[in-house]
Design an enzyme around this catalytic site. Structure first.
Site, PDB file in Angstrom:
ATOM      1  N   ARG A   3       2.630  26.674 -28.954  1.00  0.00           N
ATOM      2  CA  ARG A   3       3.286  25.393 -29.196  1.00  0.00           C
ATOM      3  C   ARG A   3       2.572  24.740 -30.377  1.00  0.00           C
ATOM      4  O   ARG A   3       1.463  24.233 -30.237  1.00  0.00           O
ATOM      5  CB  ARG A   3       3.144  24.524 -27.927  1.00  0.00           C
ATOM      6  CG  ARG A   3       4.109  23.357 -27.841  1.00  0.00           C
ATOM      7  CD  ARG A   3       3.906  22.589 -26.551  1.00  0.00           C
ATOM      8  NE  ARG A   3       4.355  23.289 -25.359  1.00  0.00           N
ATOM      9  CZ  ARG A   3       5.632  23.371 -24.957  1.00  0.00           C
ATOM     10  NH1 ARG A   3       6.576  22.812 -25.665  1.00  0.00           N
ATOM     11  NH2 ARG A   3       5.940  24.015 -23.859  1.00  0.00           N
ATOM     12  N   LYS A  35      19.610  20.326 -30.437  1.00  0.00           N
ATOM     13  CA  LYS A  35      18.897  20.958 -29.304  1.00  0.00           C
ATOM     14  C   LYS A  35      19.930  21.257 -28.216  1.00  0.00           C
ATOM     15  O   LYS A  35      20.385  20.359 -27.520  1.00  0.00           O
ATOM     16  CB  LYS A  35      17.772  20.067 -28.775  1.00  0.00           C
ATOM     17  CG  LYS A  35      16.901  20.791 -27.747  1.00  0.00           C
ATOM     18  CD  LYS A  35      15.676  19.984 -27.360  1.00  0.00           C
ATOM     19  CE  LYS A  35      14.648  20.756 -26.544  1.00  0.00           C
ATOM     20  NZ  LYS A  35      15.099  21.405 -25.363  1.00  0.00           N
ATOM     21  N   LYS A  71      10.469  18.626 -31.176  1.00  0.00           N
ATOM     22  CA  LYS A  71      11.716  18.244 -30.510  1.00  0.00           C
ATOM     23  C   LYS A  71      11.774  16.731 -30.322  1.00  0.00           C
ATOM     24  O   LYS A  71      10.756  16.065 -30.141  1.00  0.00           O
ATOM     25  CB  LYS A  71      11.862  18.961 -29.161  1.00  0.00           C
ATOM     26  CG  LYS A  71      10.757  18.721 -28.175  1.00  0.00           C
ATOM     27  CD  LYS A  71      11.001  19.516 -26.890  1.00  0.00           C
ATOM     28  CE  LYS A  71       9.786  19.452 -25.992  1.00  0.00           C
ATOM     29  NZ  LYS A  71       9.921  20.178 -24.747  1.00  0.00           N
TER      30      LYS A  71
HETATM   31  P1  ATP Z   1      12.731  21.533 -22.604  1.00  0.00           P
HETATM   32  O1  ATP Z   1      12.155  21.484 -21.230  1.00  0.00           O
HETATM   33  O2  ATP Z   1      12.610  20.264 -23.373  1.00  0.00           O
HETATM   34  O3  ATP Z   1      14.061  22.189 -22.705  1.00  0.00           O
HETATM   35  P2  ATP Z   1      11.030  23.698 -23.059  1.00  0.00           P
HETATM   36  O4  ATP Z   1       9.716  23.269 -22.510  1.00  0.00           O
HETATM   37  O5  ATP Z   1      11.853  24.633 -22.271  1.00  0.00           O
HETATM   38  O6  ATP Z   1      11.837  22.422 -23.476  1.00  0.00           O
HETATM   39  P3  ATP Z   1      10.242  23.699 -25.748  1.00  0.00           P
HETATM   40  O7  ATP Z   1       9.488  24.700 -26.500  1.00  0.00           O
HETATM   41  O8  ATP Z   1       9.523  22.453 -25.475  1.00  0.00           O
HETATM   42  O9  ATP Z   1      10.788  24.384 -24.453  1.00  0.00           O
HETATM   43  O10 ATP Z   1      11.575  23.301 -26.523  1.00  0.00           O
HETATM   44  C1  ATP Z   1      12.253  24.266 -27.179  1.00  0.00           C
HETATM   45  C2  ATP Z   1      13.379  24.809 -26.340  1.00  0.00           C
HETATM   46  O11 ATP Z   1      14.596  24.207 -26.732  1.00  0.00           O
HETATM   47  C3  ATP Z   1      13.563  26.268 -26.618  1.00  0.00           C
HETATM   48  O12 ATP Z   1      12.814  27.023 -25.705  1.00  0.00           O
HETATM   49  C4  ATP Z   1      15.046  26.492 -26.492  1.00  0.00           C
HETATM   50  O13 ATP Z   1      15.335  26.936 -25.175  1.00  0.00           O
HETATM   51  C5  ATP Z   1      15.666  25.131 -26.645  1.00  0.00           C
HETATM   52  N1  ATP Z   1      16.501  24.987 -27.878  1.00  0.00           N
HETATM   53  C6  ATP Z   1      17.717  24.424 -27.903  1.00  0.00           C
HETATM   54  N2  ATP Z   1      18.201  24.363 -29.154  1.00  0.00           N
HETATM   55  C7  ATP Z   1      17.277  24.915 -29.963  1.00  0.00           C
HETATM   56  C8  ATP Z   1      17.192  25.135 -31.371  1.00  0.00           C
HETATM   57  N3  ATP Z   1      18.147  24.769 -32.201  1.00  0.00           N
HETATM   58  N4  ATP Z   1      16.061  25.722 -31.834  1.00  0.00           N
HETATM   59  C9  ATP Z   1      15.075  26.082 -31.001  1.00  0.00           C
HETATM   60  N5  ATP Z   1      15.102  25.898 -29.662  1.00  0.00           N
HETATM   61  C10 ATP Z   1      16.183  25.316 -29.141  1.00  0.00           C
END
Ligand code: ATP
Length: 608
Positions: A449, A284, A455
């Site tokens: 989602r 991530k 994650k």
């Molecule tokens: P967070 O606040 O935990 O960063 P978020 O709420 O912005 O998460 P989520 O959908 O919960 O978004 O988590 C996915 C996010 O993680 C994606 O929007 C992307 O920006 C990030 N990310 C980082 N590495 C990856 C990956 N390998 N695959 C997909 N998403 C990734």
């Protein structure tokens, strides 16, 4: 169509007593509107002149609007300011002064929707030397001819806040109402299924529920198009033109952003393996999520919120042109500062320095980004969203040529918790945020989602919960030393993604620096509301309600049951955050991207 018809409906929508009533009024307005005006009416009701991804913003400053009011009504600036301070809404101010003009209007014309829209569009597009005068002239021309309620809504639209409470979701509800009569004709099989499921119910109830389910089905259908083409003006135009069949013509296109798929969270490797079985696990990366569109040599880069950010990342544009071996393609990745030699990932704050309008070239040389790609949605005319992740990733791999800027994310296949955990620890030690485990067989689920992605972040292993993204719905004025900042504490909410409402969950007064309090006061006073908006649920009454617009990241000691907060309320108790602290603004998130009520409930269950 005359703009006065639109203004009259806006007035009715504003005074509606429930969301249902508001949606019905809006559906009536859209029904009355012809094909020639439909796009414009949709954008005006969203307070826009184009879909967000076009990047044309109105957002006039209050001073310019005040000047236009002065010029066209004859009242002095002091008088207007006095009234503005009292009412807090320039729409209401011009409503009053327009109805009581002390200056005769020399030339007045009936305002059509097209005339209003065209002047507003010219305002949005004018820039550079002399643009302030041009904007003032165009706005004054409209105020001059407008009646009181037309002027009120024009003022609000140019300021970028209609205060109608009409979110994209309510607009889609209205469209589902309008086109529900076509459902039995085009979706016979689906209707039979609905009727079959409801056959045990009494006739009266059956009718009501059938109607409700038809609308739900239609809304989902419209939403599936909105997720790949987030432009309600265009969607409504297609519906007006061809009815529900028009939806078939809405397809993925380069240049139009797709709404992103989002990740769920679980607390450990075992739970993830139990949920997904054998899965692909990627690091991530903690940077900026970018969606890249390439059409021959033209490259467009969109943010997570579908803003066009192409100009900010010249090195990535060049990297995509040189490395991506496909004519037409849409793919996604996370961009961050990365030291290739040392294999070192820089922290989020370093990458964030690249979100800027000025000094782009210098900064791109000082802190170049690397894009770690993880998904491919469209390739040479083919929509790949319905393929499995395994297939999409294989294609993605095959189109990335050698080079420094564009890479595929590192990944492994894991069938057991031990392997997953090992990769998690390696990722964290390299400076990544954690991992994302992905279902090998999942489609690309735009705008939702779901458990296609899960994650696991390093903070989940700490004693505290992971942070949450909350929406500000109101504020309390400062007491004592804080009086000077205007804002003392914030009332924040989670998002109920089913009802599309915001439910109070925390009052936050800690973690706010003096700088942030000042900034909050500036941002929030512009979106203050006289009453609680219809899409907010809260028994706590703040000193000032605000339009749910800004998202902040918050941590807390724990989630507890609470008799006073509205989130996850059943019987007497809801859920609340104990000792919540603001960490930062999440400008990359819309209110609908905030932590949902369901996520809050599962975090609560997990930490019990
Ligand atoms: P967070 O606040 O935990 O960063 P978020 O709420 O912005 O998460 P989520 O959908 O919960 O978004 O988590 C996915 C996010 O993680 C994606 O929007 C992307 O920006 C990030 N990310 C980082 N590495 C990856 C990956 N390998 N695959 C997909 N998403 C990734």
């Amino acid at each position: 169509m005359d703009f006065s018809i639109v203004a009259d409906f806006f007035q009715k929508i504003e005074s509606a007593s429930s969301r249902l009533e508001m949606t019905d009024f809006y559906a009536e307005l859209l029904n009355k509107t012809d094909l020639t005006d439909i796009k414009e009416v949709i954008y005006l009701s969203q307070g826009k002149i184009a879909p967000d991804f076009n990047g044309i913003e109105l957002g006039l400053g209050e001073n310019l609007v005040i000047e236009a009011i002065r010029k066209t009504t004859g009242y002095s600036k002091e008088k207007i300011m006095q009234d503005f301070l009292k009412k807090g809404d320039l729409g209401e101010v011009i409503y009053f002064f327009s109805a009581n003009k002390i200056q005769k209007t020399l030339f007045k014309e009936v305002l059509s929707v097209q005339k209003v829209f065209s002047n507003l569009k010219r305002i949005g597009l004018s820039s550079g030397h002399g643009s302030q005068e041009t904007k003032l002239k165009l706005l004054s021309e409209l105020f001059n001819s407008a009646n009181a309620s037309e002027a009120k809504f024009i003022a609000r639209i140019v300021l970028g806040k209609t205060r109608l409470g009409l979110g994209d979701s309510s607009i889609m509800d209205a469209l589902a109402i309008i086109y529900s009569f076509e459902f039995p004709i085009l979706f016979k099989k689906e209707l039979n299924l609905i009727e079959e499921n409801l056959k045990e119910k009494k006739e009266e109830k059956r009718k009501i529920e059938t109607d409700l389910r038809i609308k739900q089905n239609l809304k989902e259908l419209i939403e599936s198009k909105y997720n790949i083409h987030p432009d309600l003006g265009f969607i409504c135009f297609k519906l007006k033109e061809k009815g529900l069949k028009g939806l078939n013509e809405i397809e993925i296109e380069t240049g139009i952003p797709i709404r992103p798929t989002l990740a769920e969270r679980l607390s450990n490797a075992e739970e993830i393996i139990e949920k997904l079985g054998k899965c692909i696990v990627e690091g991530k990366y903690d940077g900026l999520r970018l969606q890249c569109h390439k059409n021959k040599d033209e490259v467009i880069i969109f943010s997570r919120k579908q803003e066009n950010m192409t100009a900010m990342f010249p090195e990535l544009v060049k990297g995509i042109q040189e490395q991506i071996k496909a004519e037409k393609v849409i793919f996604e990745g996370e961009a961050l500062a990365f030291n290739e030699k040392e294999k070192k990932f820089y922290p989020f704050q370093i990458t964030m320095q690249r979100k800027r309008k000025y000094g782009v070239k210098e900064k791109s040389e000082e802190v170049p980004l690397t894009l770690f790609c993880f998904d491919l949605m469209y390739l040479n005319g083919k929509n790949l969203m319905d393929l499995t992740l395994t297939e999409r990733r294989k294609s993605l791999n095959s189109i990335i040529g050698k080079g420094k800027r564009i890479k595929l994310t590192d990944s492994i296949l894991a069938s057991d918790a031990k392997t997953l955990e090992k990769f998690f620890n390696e990722s964290v030690s390299k400076g990544l945020e954690g991992i994302i485990a992905k279902d090998l067989n999942a489609k690309y689920i735009a705008g939702a989602r779901k458990f296609a992605w899960i994650k696991l972040k390093k903070s989940y292993n700490d004693e505290l919960n992971d942070s949450m993204d909350l929406v500000i719905i109101g504020f309390f004025k400062g007491k004592g030393k804080r009086t000077q900042f205007g804002v003392g504490a914030l009332l924040c909410a989670v998002f109920d993604s089913i009802e599309h409402s915001f439910k109070s969950v925390a009052k936050i007064g800690t973690g706010l620096s003096e700088e942030q309090l000042k900034e909050l006061n500036e941002l929030l006073s512009v979106i203050s509301l006289k009453e609680k908006p219809l899409n907010v649920v809260s028994e706590i009454i703040p000193d000032v309600w605000v339009e749910p617009k800004y998202v902040i990241e918050v941590i807390a000691d724990e989630i507890t049951r609470s008799p006073i907060h509205a989130a996850a309320k059943s019987e007497n108790n809801g859920l609340a955050l104990r000792f919540p602290r603001m960490i930062q603004f999440r400008q990359d998130k819309n209110p609908e991207d905030a932590t949902t009520e369901n996520e809050l409930i599962s975090l609560f269950e997990r930490n019990k």
